[in-house]
Write a protein that holds these residues in place. Structure first.
Motif, PDB file in Angstrom:
ATOM      1  N   ALA A  35       0.560  -1.185  -0.075  1.00  0.00           N
ATOM      2  CA  ALA A  35      -0.111  -0.208  -0.054  1.00  0.00           C
ATOM      3  C   ALA A  35       0.993   1.325   0.106  1.00  0.00           C
ATOM      4  O   ALA A  35       0.677   2.159  -0.700  1.00  0.00           O
ATOM      5  CB  ALA A  35      -1.081   0.014   1.323  1.00  0.00           C
ATOM      6  N   ALA A  36       2.000   1.178   0.766  1.00  0.00           N
ATOM      7  CA  ALA A  36       2.742   2.231   0.866  1.00  0.00           C
ATOM      8  C   ALA A  36       3.709   2.624  -0.375  1.00  0.00           C
ATOM      9  O   ALA A  36       3.649   3.728  -0.856  1.00  0.00           O
ATOM     10  CB  ALA A  36       3.885   2.325   1.982  1.00  0.00           C
ATOM     11  N   ASP A  65      -5.148  -1.814   2.034  1.00  0.00           N
ATOM     12  CA  ASP A  65      -5.340  -1.138   3.429  1.00  0.00           C
ATOM     13  C   ASP A  65      -6.430   0.108   3.555  1.00  0.00           C
ATOM     14  O   ASP A  65      -5.893   1.023   3.217  1.00  0.00           O
ATOM     15  CB  ASP A  65      -3.803  -0.915   3.978  1.00  0.00           C
ATOM     16  N   ARG A  66      -7.630  -0.233   3.922  1.00  0.00           N
ATOM     17  CA  ARG A  66      -8.722   0.730   3.923  1.00  0.00           C
ATOM     18  C   ARG A  66      -8.225   1.629   4.919  1.00  0.00           C
ATOM     19  O   ARG A  66      -8.910   2.728   4.984  1.00  0.00           O
ATOM     20  CB  ARG A  66      -9.871  -0.022   4.383  1.00  0.00           C
ATOM     21  N   LYS A  67      -7.578   1.521   5.841  1.00  0.00           N
ATOM     22  CA  LYS A  67      -7.207   2.543   6.954  1.00  0.00           C
ATOM     23  C   LYS A  67      -6.039   3.303   6.578  1.00  0.00           C
ATOM     24  O   LYS A  67      -5.082   3.758   7.798  1.00  0.00           O
ATOM     25  CB  LYS A  67      -7.196   1.835   8.423  1.00  0.00           C
ATOM     26  N   PHE A  68      -5.409   3.255   5.420  1.00  0.00           N
ATOM     27  CA  PHE A  68      -4.125   3.904   5.220  1.00  0.00           C
ATOM     28  C   PHE A  68      -4.523   5.566   5.075  1.00  0.00           C
ATOM     29  O   PHE A  68      -4.920   5.822   4.090  1.00  0.00           O
ATOM     30  CB  PHE A  68      -3.729   3.410   3.956  1.00  0.00           C
ATOM     31  N   TYR A  69      -4.227   6.247   6.087  1.00  0.00           N
ATOM     32  CA  TYR A  69      -4.536   7.743   6.186  1.00  0.00           C
ATOM     33  C   TYR A  69      -3.920   8.519   4.822  1.00  0.00           C
ATOM     34  O   TYR A  69      -4.848   9.126   4.462  1.00  0.00           O
ATOM     35  CB  TYR A  69      -4.239   8.304   7.495  1.00  0.00           C
ATOM     36  N   GLU A  90     -16.246  13.367   0.914  1.00  0.00           N
ATOM     37  CA  GLU A  90     -16.027  12.113   1.537  1.00  0.00           C
ATOM     38  C   GLU A  90     -14.783  11.642   1.980  1.00  0.00           C
ATOM     39  O   GLU A  90     -14.656  10.927   3.032  1.00  0.00           O
ATOM     40  CB  GLU A  90     -16.759  11.395   0.428  1.00  0.00           C
ATOM     41  N   GLU A  91     -13.846  11.742   1.134  1.00  0.00           N
ATOM     42  CA  GLU A  91     -12.294  11.436   1.194  1.00  0.00           C
ATOM     43  C   GLU A  91     -11.719  12.093   2.706  1.00  0.00           C
ATOM     44  O   GLU A  91     -11.214  11.276   3.501  1.00  0.00           O
ATOM     45  CB  GLU A  91     -11.413  11.425   0.484  1.00  0.00           C
ATOM     46  N   TYR A  92     -11.874  13.039   2.656  1.00  0.00           N
ATOM     47  CA  TYR A  92     -11.466  13.826   3.887  1.00  0.00           C
ATOM     48  C   TYR A  92     -12.245  13.444   5.290  1.00  0.00           C
ATOM     49  O   TYR A  92     -11.407  13.328   6.218  1.00  0.00           O
ATOM     50  CB  TYR A  92     -11.642  15.619   3.547  1.00  0.00           C
ATOM     51  N   LEU A  93     -13.440  13.286   5.055  1.00  0.00           N
ATOM     52  CA  LEU A  93     -14.272  12.904   6.243  1.00  0.00           C
ATOM     53  C   LEU A  93     -13.863  11.513   6.830  1.00  0.00           C
ATOM     54  O   LEU A  93     -13.676  11.206   7.909  1.00  0.00           O
ATOM     55  CB  LEU A  93     -15.733  12.715   6.235  1.00  0.00           C
ATOM     56  N   LEU A  94     -13.414  10.597   5.873  1.00  0.00           N
ATOM     57  CA  LEU A  94     -13.117   9.228   6.175  1.00  0.00           C
ATOM     58  C   LEU A  94     -11.425   9.431   6.865  1.00  0.00           C
ATOM     59  O   LEU A  94     -11.214   8.473   7.669  1.00  0.00           O
ATOM     60  CB  LEU A  94     -12.678   8.450   4.730  1.00  0.00           C
ATOM     61  N   ALA A  95     -10.827  10.358   5.919  1.00  0.00           N
ATOM     62  CA  ALA A  95      -9.541  10.510   6.828  1.00  0.00           C
ATOM     63  C   ALA A  95      -9.586  10.948   8.243  1.00  0.00           C
ATOM     64  O   ALA A  95      -8.602  10.412   8.834  1.00  0.00           O
ATOM     65  CB  ALA A  95      -8.637  11.517   5.798  1.00  0.00           C
ATOM     66  N   ASP A 102      -7.153  15.891  12.750  1.00  0.00           N
ATOM     67  CA  ASP A 102      -5.927  16.125  12.054  1.00  0.00           C
ATOM     68  C   ASP A 102      -6.173  17.545  11.293  1.00  0.00           C
ATOM     69  O   ASP A 102      -6.946  17.716  10.643  1.00  0.00           O
ATOM     70  CB  ASP A 102      -5.815  15.102  11.233  1.00  0.00           C
ATOM     71  N   ALA A 103      -5.014  18.340  11.330  1.00  0.00           N
ATOM     72  CA  ALA A 103      -5.071  19.672  10.683  1.00  0.00           C
ATOM     73  C   ALA A 103      -4.831  19.553   9.369  1.00  0.00           C
ATOM     74  O   ALA A 103      -5.665  20.456   8.691  1.00  0.00           O
ATOM     75  CB  ALA A 103      -3.465  20.280  11.545  1.00  0.00           C
TER      76      ALA A 103
END
Length: 206
Positions: A35-36, A65-69, A90-95, A102-103
């Motif tokens: 994922a990285a 990896d669904r939890k990859f910020y 949507e993506e920012y809210l998931l992040a 997170d700033a």
């Protein structure tokens, strides 16, 4: 009626007589990248302006990896660049679900609201919280806060945010490499954006 065993043998005979070349081969391809590594490749594409390819890599990273910020945040940035503000939000809210408060994600979510004109009050509340938190008094964050306050028709508070952002930016620019109060030296681009937003505020609220 033929017994099932005889019928099965007959069908097998027909299949073999037809030639093995007709039997499709099933090939399972395995993605060798982590994922990285997909995110790194996506960043390289994004730097070159190849947004569709970058998006593909971020999505592949999230499949692994669904939890990859970082993949989630970067995918939001792609949508923001393509003016697909709903998808970016949507993506920012998931992040933010992965890293509450997170700033960076909050700042980018704010710009999705600013560009779309939707969700300004929610974005403003989130940015107020970030700026009041540890490390929140940074010029780019204060500038975003000022723009949100301006869009929310709060000119006096917007001017306060812009003025502080500009002051800190100039101090950081004149400071050694480590900056002032932990801030990295402010770039000329950030300072120009702050100045442009202050001029916009004065035009809107003379």
């Amino acid at each position: 009626m033929w017994p099932r065993s005889i019928l099965a043998l007959f069908l097998l005979f027909l299949l073999l007589a037809g030639g093995c070349s007709r039997i499709p081969r099933i090939i399972v391809l395995e993605d060798p990248l982590s994922a990285a590594e997909h995110v790194e490749l996506g960043v390289a594409y994004e730097t070159k302006g190849e947004l569709d390819l970058a998006r593909r890599e971020y999505e592949r990273a999230l499949q692994k990896d669904r939890k990859f910020y970082r993949a989630r945040l970067n995918l939001g940035n792609i949508f923001l660049s393509k003016k697909e503000y709903g998808k970016a939000r949507e993506e920012y809210l998931l992040a933010l679900g992965l890293r509450p408060g997170d700033a960076e994600a909050t700042n980018n979510l704010s710009w999705a609201a600013i560009f779309s004109g939707e969700g300004i009050d929610e974005a403003l509340a989130r940015m107020e919280s970030v700026v009041l938190g540890a490390g929140g008094r940074r010029p780019p964050l204060l500038d975003t806060l000022g723009v949100l306050r301006m869009r929310a028709n709060r000119p006096r508070e917007a001017e306060e945010a812009f003025a502080l952002a500009e002051t800190l930016c100039r101090q950081a620019g004149a400071a050694p490499r480590e900056g002032v109060n932990g801030f990295a030296p402010c770039t000329e681009e950030v300072l120009r954006e702050i100045e442009d937003h202050r001029r916009e505020l004065r035009r809107r609220f003379p």
